[in-house]
Design a protein around this motif. Structure first.
Motif, mmCIF file in Angstrom:
data_model
loop_
_atom_site.group_PDB
_atom_site.id
_atom_site.type_symbol
_atom_site.label_atom_id
_atom_site.label_comp_id
_atom_site.label_asym_id
_atom_site.label_seq_id
_atom_site.Cartn_x
_atom_site.Cartn_y
_atom_site.Cartn_z
ATOM 1 N N TYR A 117 14.503 -6.706 -0.771
ATOM 2 C CA TYR A 117 15.036 -7.462 0.467
ATOM 3 C C TYR A 117 14.626 -6.691 1.858
ATOM 4 O O TYR A 117 14.352 -7.406 2.857
ATOM 5 N N ARG A 118 14.735 -5.495 1.712
ATOM 6 C CA ARG A 118 14.264 -4.452 2.796
ATOM 7 C C ARG A 118 12.752 -4.763 3.032
ATOM 8 O O ARG A 118 12.052 -4.714 4.277
ATOM 9 N N CYS A 119 12.064 -4.657 1.840
ATOM 10 C CA CYS A 119 10.599 -4.995 1.766
ATOM 11 C C CYS A 119 10.132 -6.149 2.277
ATOM 12 O O CYS A 119 9.099 -6.254 2.898
ATOM 13 N N LEU A 120 10.849 -7.282 2.084
ATOM 14 C CA LEU A 120 10.839 -8.720 2.636
ATOM 15 C C LEU A 120 10.484 -8.724 4.120
ATOM 16 O O LEU A 120 9.465 -9.337 4.535
ATOM 17 N N PHE A 121 11.164 -7.818 4.880
ATOM 18 C CA PHE A 121 11.274 -7.693 6.404
ATOM 19 C C PHE A 121 10.512 -6.548 6.865
ATOM 20 O O PHE A 121 10.665 -6.255 8.106
ATOM 21 N N GLU A 123 18.535 11.991 1.537
ATOM 22 C CA GLU A 123 17.891 11.777 0.460
ATOM 23 C C GLU A 123 17.033 10.400 0.703
ATOM 24 O O GLU A 123 17.766 9.495 0.971
ATOM 25 N N PRO A 124 15.736 10.351 0.175
ATOM 26 C CA PRO A 124 14.961 9.044 0.405
ATOM 27 C C PRO A 124 15.549 7.882 -0.545
ATOM 28 O O PRO A 124 16.284 8.132 -1.617
ATOM 29 N N LYS A 125 15.814 6.650 0.162
ATOM 30 C CA LYS A 125 16.354 5.605 -0.715
ATOM 31 C C LYS A 125 15.431 4.777 -1.717
ATOM 32 O O LYS A 125 14.208 4.687 -1.205
ATOM 33 N N LYS A 126 15.922 4.377 -2.627
ATOM 34 C CA LYS A 126 15.132 3.476 -3.321
ATOM 35 C C LYS A 126 14.869 2.171 -2.788
ATOM 36 O O LYS A 126 15.428 1.914 -1.947
ATOM 37 N N ILE A 127 13.476 1.729 -3.276
ATOM 38 C CA ILE A 127 12.739 0.521 -2.459
ATOM 39 C C ILE A 127 14.015 -0.613 -2.968
ATOM 40 O O ILE A 127 14.448 -0.875 -4.114
ATOM 41 N N LYS A 158 0.826 -1.140 0.007
ATOM 42 C CA LYS A 158 -0.051 -0.120 -0.077
ATOM 43 C C LYS A 158 0.844 1.193 -0.044
ATOM 44 O O LYS A 158 0.534 2.380 -0.411
ATOM 45 N N TYR A 159 2.088 1.053 0.681
ATOM 46 C CA TYR A 159 2.767 2.379 0.728
ATOM 47 C C TYR A 159 4.183 2.378 -0.316
ATOM 48 O O TYR A 159 4.710 3.213 -0.384
ATOM 49 N N SER A 160 3.858 1.587 -1.124
ATOM 50 C CA SER A 160 4.956 1.497 -2.339
ATOM 51 C C SER A 160 4.464 2.251 -3.628
ATOM 52 O O SER A 160 3.316 1.639 -4.014
ATOM 53 N N ASP A 161 4.998 2.780 -4.283
ATOM 54 C CA ASP A 161 5.087 3.395 -5.683
ATOM 55 C C ASP A 161 5.878 2.634 -6.918
ATOM 56 O O ASP A 161 5.621 2.991 -7.820
ATOM 57 N N GLY A 162 6.360 1.485 -6.406
ATOM 58 C CA GLY A 162 7.288 0.950 -7.169
ATOM 59 C C GLY A 162 8.715 1.721 -7.208
ATOM 60 O O GLY A 162 9.696 0.764 -7.569
ATOM 61 N N ALA A 163 8.967 2.643 -6.874
ATOM 62 C CA ALA A 163 10.341 3.258 -6.927
ATOM 63 C C ALA A 163 10.688 3.463 -5.325
ATOM 64 O O ALA A 163 11.794 3.438 -4.823
ATOM 65 N N TYR A 164 9.767 4.027 -4.719
ATOM 66 C CA TYR A 164 10.129 4.621 -3.147
ATOM 67 C C TYR A 164 9.208 4.006 -2.203
ATOM 68 O O TYR A 164 7.984 3.883 -2.598
ATOM 69 N N CYS A 165 9.271 3.828 -0.902
ATOM 70 C CA CYS A 165 8.315 3.630 0.022
ATOM 71 C C CYS A 165 8.018 4.958 0.769
ATOM 72 O O CYS A 165 8.790 5.892 1.060
ATOM 73 N N SER A 166 6.660 5.142 0.612
ATOM 74 C CA SER A 166 6.060 6.540 1.133
ATOM 75 C C SER A 166 6.400 6.743 2.713
ATOM 76 O O SER A 166 6.543 7.901 3.059
ATOM 77 N N LEU A 167 6.464 5.640 3.406
ATOM 78 C CA LEU A 167 6.761 6.014 4.888
ATOM 79 C C LEU A 167 7.971 6.193 5.067
ATOM 80 O O LEU A 167 8.283 7.201 5.802
#
Length: 162
Positions: A94-98, A87-91, A67-76
């Motif tokens: 493996y971080r999204c996995l956990f 600077e925001p990090k790209k998604i 829900k919080y992902s736009d495919g490039a960045y995590c909105s949270l």
């Protein structure tokens, strides 16, 4: 098959010590090490490959359906980075996995569809129940089948005879 291996003296001494501890000859120890290496590597590679395939599949699914992902960045994460100079990090899948904040956006759509479906079925059942109980008092009399559709009974019989 015969193998000849030239070992440095330090490794040869260690190999002889390990063989004495195991109460076997150094040749048997080398043979068992080689056997273990090839059988272990064969079984580990298939299991680890299967595990990594599952990890990649689940991680990619989480990146695409969060829900919080736009495919490039995590909105949270981007929201947290607004107030800092970072600077925001790209998604990273493996971080999204956990990620503990993962919310599947497909679940909300399914819940809405199921809720609408249940409400629709309940409405149909309640309408049917009302007409069965109070249809006579309300003056409801169902029309014959041919009258409702605008097709006369003669036409129905004609169509069935073809």
């Amino acid at each position: 098959m015969r193998l000849i291996i030239d070992l440095p003296p330090e490794i040869e001494d260690l190999l002889i010590e390990k063989a004495e501890e195991a109460n076997i000859s150094p040749q048997e120890l080398v043979y068992k090490l080689i056997e273990w290496y090839f059988t272990k590597k064969k079984t580990d590679s298939s299991e680890s490959r299967e595990f990594m395939n599952a990890v990649n599949e689940i991680a990619t699914e989480k990146v695409n359906n969060c829900k919080y992902s736009d495919g490039a960045y995590c909105s949270l994460e981007a929201l947290e980075d607004i107030f800092s100079d970072v600077e925001p990090k790209k998604i990273s899948k493996y971080r999204c996995l956990f990620c503990v904040y993962y919310v599947d956006k497909r679940k909300e759509k399914r819940k809405a569809e199921i809720a609408d479906l249940k409400i629709h079925e309940i409405a149909k059942l309640s309408a049917k129940y009302l007409f069965e109980l109070y249809g006579d008092k309300l003056g409801y009399r169902p029309k014959p089948v041919g009258v409702q559709t605008g097709v006369k009974p003669e036409k129905i019989e004609k169509l069935l005879d073809w």
